[in-house]
Design a protein around this motif. Structure first.
Motif, PDB file in Angstrom:
ATOM      1  N   LEU A  84      18.657 -10.119  15.833  1.00  0.00           N
ATOM      2  CA  LEU A  84      18.784  -9.082  14.989  1.00  0.00           C
ATOM      3  C   LEU A  84      17.832  -9.725  13.545  1.00  0.00           C
ATOM      4  CD1 LEU A  84      22.501  -8.463  14.233  1.00  0.00           C
ATOM      5  CD2 LEU A  84      20.710  -7.012  14.578  1.00  0.00           C
ATOM      6  N   GLY A  85      17.224  -8.734  12.969  1.00  0.00           N
ATOM      7  CA  GLY A  85      16.377  -9.202  12.078  1.00  0.00           C
ATOM      8  C   GLY A  85      17.057 -10.013  10.704  1.00  0.00           C
ATOM      9  N   ALA A  86      18.046  -9.644  10.824  1.00  0.00           N
ATOM     10  CA  ALA A  86      18.895 -10.510   9.576  1.00  0.00           C
ATOM     11  C   ALA A  86      19.252 -11.887   9.941  1.00  0.00           C
ATOM     12  CB  ALA A  86      20.401  -9.846   9.342  1.00  0.00           C
ATOM     13  N   ARG A  87      19.322 -12.057  11.336  1.00  0.00           N
ATOM     14  CA  ARG A  87      19.535 -13.429  11.784  1.00  0.00           C
ATOM     15  C   ARG A  87      18.183 -14.336  11.531  1.00  0.00           C
ATOM     16  NH1 ARG A  87      20.527 -16.276  17.582  1.00  0.00           N
ATOM     17  NH2 ARG A  87      20.864 -18.149  16.834  1.00  0.00           N
ATOM     18  N   ILE A  88      17.217 -13.570  12.077  1.00  0.00           N
ATOM     19  CA  ILE A  88      15.835 -14.465  11.921  1.00  0.00           C
ATOM     20  C   ILE A  88      15.479 -14.807  10.153  1.00  0.00           C
ATOM     21  CG2 ILE A  88      13.390 -13.994  11.916  1.00  0.00           C
ATOM     22  CD1 ILE A  88      13.749 -11.904  14.198  1.00  0.00           C
ATOM     23  N   VAL A  89      15.605 -13.744   9.435  1.00  0.00           N
ATOM     24  CA  VAL A  89      15.572 -14.082   7.803  1.00  0.00           C
ATOM     25  C   VAL A  89      16.343 -15.083   7.269  1.00  0.00           C
ATOM     26  CG1 VAL A  89      13.682 -12.002   7.616  1.00  0.00           C
ATOM     27  CG2 VAL A  89      16.235 -11.969   7.110  1.00  0.00           C
ATOM     28  N   ASP A  90      17.867 -14.642   7.801  1.00  0.00           N
ATOM     29  CA  ASP A  90      18.910 -15.523   7.326  1.00  0.00           C
ATOM     30  C   ASP A  90      19.201 -16.894   7.551  1.00  0.00           C
ATOM     31  OD1 ASP A  90      19.273 -13.280   5.458  1.00  0.00           O
ATOM     32  OD2 ASP A  90      21.238 -12.643   6.225  1.00  0.00           O
ATOM     33  N   GLU A  91      18.803 -17.228   8.812  1.00  0.00           N
ATOM     34  CA  GLU A  91      19.428 -18.258   9.721  1.00  0.00           C
ATOM     35  C   GLU A  91      18.118 -19.014  10.002  1.00  0.00           C
ATOM     36  OE1 GLU A  91      22.160 -17.709  13.076  1.00  0.00           O
ATOM     37  OE2 GLU A  91      23.288 -16.206  11.393  1.00  0.00           O
ATOM     38  N   VAL A  93      14.504 -18.494   9.352  1.00  0.00           N
ATOM     39  CA  VAL A  93      13.383 -19.097   8.504  1.00  0.00           C
ATOM     40  C   VAL A  93      13.967 -20.098   7.539  1.00  0.00           C
ATOM     41  CG1 VAL A  93      12.413 -17.961   6.231  1.00  0.00           C
ATOM     42  CG2 VAL A  93      12.354 -16.578   8.642  1.00  0.00           C
ATOM     43  N   PRO A  94      15.128 -19.954   6.852  1.00  0.00           N
ATOM     44  CA  PRO A  94      15.512 -21.302   6.282  1.00  0.00           C
ATOM     45  C   PRO A  94      15.426 -22.618   7.076  1.00  0.00           C
ATOM     46  CG  PRO A  94      16.931 -19.299   5.813  1.00  0.00           C
ATOM     47  CD  PRO A  94      16.175 -19.103   6.999  1.00  0.00           C
ATOM     48  N   GLY A  97      12.208 -25.352   7.252  1.00  0.00           N
ATOM     49  CA  GLY A  97      11.902 -26.312   6.321  1.00  0.00           C
ATOM     50  C   GLY A  97      10.495 -26.066   5.883  1.00  0.00           C
ATOM     51  N   GLU A  98       9.904 -24.737   5.698  1.00  0.00           N
ATOM     52  CA  GLU A  98       8.588 -24.423   5.096  1.00  0.00           C
ATOM     53  C   GLU A  98       8.666 -22.962   4.940  1.00  0.00           C
ATOM     54  OE1 GLU A  98       5.284 -24.580   7.877  1.00  0.00           O
ATOM     55  OE2 GLU A  98       6.745 -24.802   9.674  1.00  0.00           O
ATOM     56  N   PRO A  99       7.617 -22.793   3.978  1.00  0.00           N
ATOM     57  CA  PRO A  99       7.726 -21.383   3.717  1.00  0.00           C
ATOM     58  C   PRO A  99       7.291 -20.584   4.860  1.00  0.00           C
ATOM     59  CG  PRO A  99       6.444 -22.578   2.213  1.00  0.00           C
ATOM     60  CD  PRO A  99       6.706 -23.343   3.227  1.00  0.00           C
ATOM     61  N   ILE A 121      14.510 -10.609   0.645  1.00  0.00           N
ATOM     62  CA  ILE A 121      14.163 -10.646   2.191  1.00  0.00           C
ATOM     63  C   ILE A 121      14.612 -12.059   2.648  1.00  0.00           C
ATOM     64  CG2 ILE A 121      12.356 -10.891   3.907  1.00  0.00           C
ATOM     65  CD1 ILE A 121      10.643  -9.091   1.772  1.00  0.00           C
ATOM     66  N   VAL A 122      14.359 -13.005   2.401  1.00  0.00           N
ATOM     67  CA  VAL A 122      15.119 -14.244   2.684  1.00  0.00           C
ATOM     68  C   VAL A 122      16.061 -14.864   1.665  1.00  0.00           C
ATOM     69  CG1 VAL A 122      13.030 -14.937   4.139  1.00  0.00           C
ATOM     70  CG2 VAL A 122      13.204 -15.798   1.888  1.00  0.00           C
ATOM     71  N   PRO A 123      16.908 -15.620   2.137  1.00  0.00           N
ATOM     72  CA  PRO A 123      17.845 -16.568   0.995  1.00  0.00           C
ATOM     73  C   PRO A 123      16.997 -17.036   0.019  1.00  0.00           C
ATOM     74  CG  PRO A 123      18.645 -16.821   3.367  1.00  0.00           C
ATOM     75  CD  PRO A 123      16.931 -16.276   3.601  1.00  0.00           C
ATOM     76  N   ASP A 124      17.882 -17.244  -1.282  1.00  0.00           N
ATOM     77  CA  ASP A 124      17.186 -17.877  -2.265  1.00  0.00           C
ATOM     78  C   ASP A 124      16.622 -19.171  -1.940  1.00  0.00           C
ATOM     79  OD1 ASP A 124      17.082 -15.610  -3.708  1.00  0.00           O
ATOM     80  OD2 ASP A 124      18.861 -16.199  -5.142  1.00  0.00           O
ATOM     81  N   ALA A 125      17.296 -19.991  -1.292  1.00  0.00           N
ATOM     82  CA  ALA A 125      16.787 -21.338  -0.911  1.00  0.00           C
ATOM     83  C   ALA A 125      15.375 -21.455  -0.197  1.00  0.00           C
ATOM     84  CB  ALA A 125      18.110 -21.930  -0.266  1.00  0.00           C
ATOM     85  N   ALA A 126      15.146 -20.306   0.568  1.00  0.00           N
ATOM     86  CA  ALA A 126      14.015 -20.376   1.108  1.00  0.00           C
ATOM     87  C   ALA A 126      13.072 -19.328   0.660  1.00  0.00           C
ATOM     88  CB  ALA A 126      14.444 -19.793   2.618  1.00  0.00           C
ATOM     89  N   ALA A 127      13.204 -18.905  -0.448  1.00  0.00           N
ATOM     90  CA  ALA A 127      12.355 -17.970  -1.096  1.00  0.00           C
ATOM     91  C   ALA A 127      11.239 -18.541  -1.809  1.00  0.00           C
ATOM     92  CB  ALA A 127      12.974 -16.997  -2.012  1.00  0.00           C
ATOM     93  N   VAL A 128       9.903 -18.171  -1.791  1.00  0.00           N
ATOM     94  CA  VAL A 128       8.803 -19.117  -2.643  1.00  0.00           C
ATOM     95  C   VAL A 128       8.730 -18.567  -3.887  1.00  0.00           C
ATOM     96  CG1 VAL A 128       7.436 -19.443  -0.529  1.00  0.00           C
ATOM     97  CG2 VAL A 128       7.318 -17.582  -1.728  1.00  0.00           C
ATOM     98  N   ASP A 129       9.506 -17.538  -4.256  1.00  0.00           N
ATOM     99  CA  ASP A 129       9.345 -17.131  -5.651  1.00  0.00           C
ATOM    100  C   ASP A 129      10.694 -17.433  -6.641  1.00  0.00           C
ATOM    101  OD1 ASP A 129      11.162 -15.242  -4.181  1.00  0.00           O
ATOM    102  OD2 ASP A 129      10.531 -13.422  -5.387  1.00  0.00           O
ATOM    103  N   VAL A 130      11.269 -18.500  -5.979  1.00  0.00           N
ATOM    104  CA  VAL A 130      12.414 -19.085  -6.890  1.00  0.00           C
ATOM    105  C   VAL A 130      12.255 -20.383  -7.144  1.00  0.00           C
ATOM    106  CG1 VAL A 130      14.825 -19.852  -6.624  1.00  0.00           C
ATOM    107  CG2 VAL A 130      14.091 -17.671  -5.727  1.00  0.00           C
ATOM    108  N   ASP A 131      12.298 -20.892  -8.504  1.00  0.00           N
ATOM    109  CA  ASP A 131      12.095 -22.375  -8.578  1.00  0.00           C
ATOM    110  C   ASP A 131      13.292 -23.311  -8.257  1.00  0.00           C
ATOM    111  OD1 ASP A 131      14.076 -21.940 -10.728  1.00  0.00           O
ATOM    112  OD2 ASP A 131      12.487 -21.586 -12.255  1.00  0.00           O
TER     113      ASP A 131
END
Length: 139
Positions: A84-91, A93-94, A97-99, A121-131
């Motif tokens: 599932l796309g959700a599994r890819i981006v939610d589990e 991708v984070p 350990g890299e963008p 798109i991805v969880p905040d912890a893996a997002a590059v637009d979150v400080d």
């Protein structure tokens, strides 16, 4: 005979034509089963570009076969996982350990779509637009 496009492929085509709702596109990606080829070493096929690791996924076996031909795999079977796309981006991708983001149908002329590692798109912890403190940049 060409098979019918998946719902995600249709939304991608709409988006590339300048139509459609970006949130609906992301929602469709999350609901879709995507085919992700194996990298031959037990991992998922990915490529690095622009400082981002892109997990490569395909909307159907036809799009995956086109990728295999372009990669020179020819008639050799290509192992892949259906996720599932959700599994890819939610589990997945984070956990890299890299963008990282998701690249869909990269071998399909005028049919590819990139889902970057950003909020929504991805969880905040893996997002590059979150400080570092978790507050969004430019929100």
């Amino acid at each position: 005979m060409q098979q019918a496009r998946t719902a995600l492929a249709e939304r991608i085509a709409d988006s590339r034509a300048g139509a459609g709702d970006p949130r609906a596109l992301v929602g469709e990606m999350r609901r879709s089963v995507l085919l992700v080829p194996s990298d031959g070493g037990g991992g998922l096929w990915s490529a690095h570009s622009g400082g981002v690791r892109w997990i490569c996924a395909f909307t159907d076996e036809e799009a995956l076969a086109e990728f295999a031909v372009q990669r020179g795999a020819g008639e050799r079977p290509l192992e892949y996982a259906a996720l599932l796309g959700a599994r890819i981006v939610d589990e997945i991708v984070p956990g890299l350990g890299e963008p990282a983001g998701l690249a869909v149908d990269i071998a399909t002329e005028d049919g590819s779509m990139f889902f970057p590692p950003v909020t929504g798109i991805v969880p905040d912890a893996a997002a590059v637009d979150v400080d570092v403190e978790g507050a969004g940049r430019g929100r």
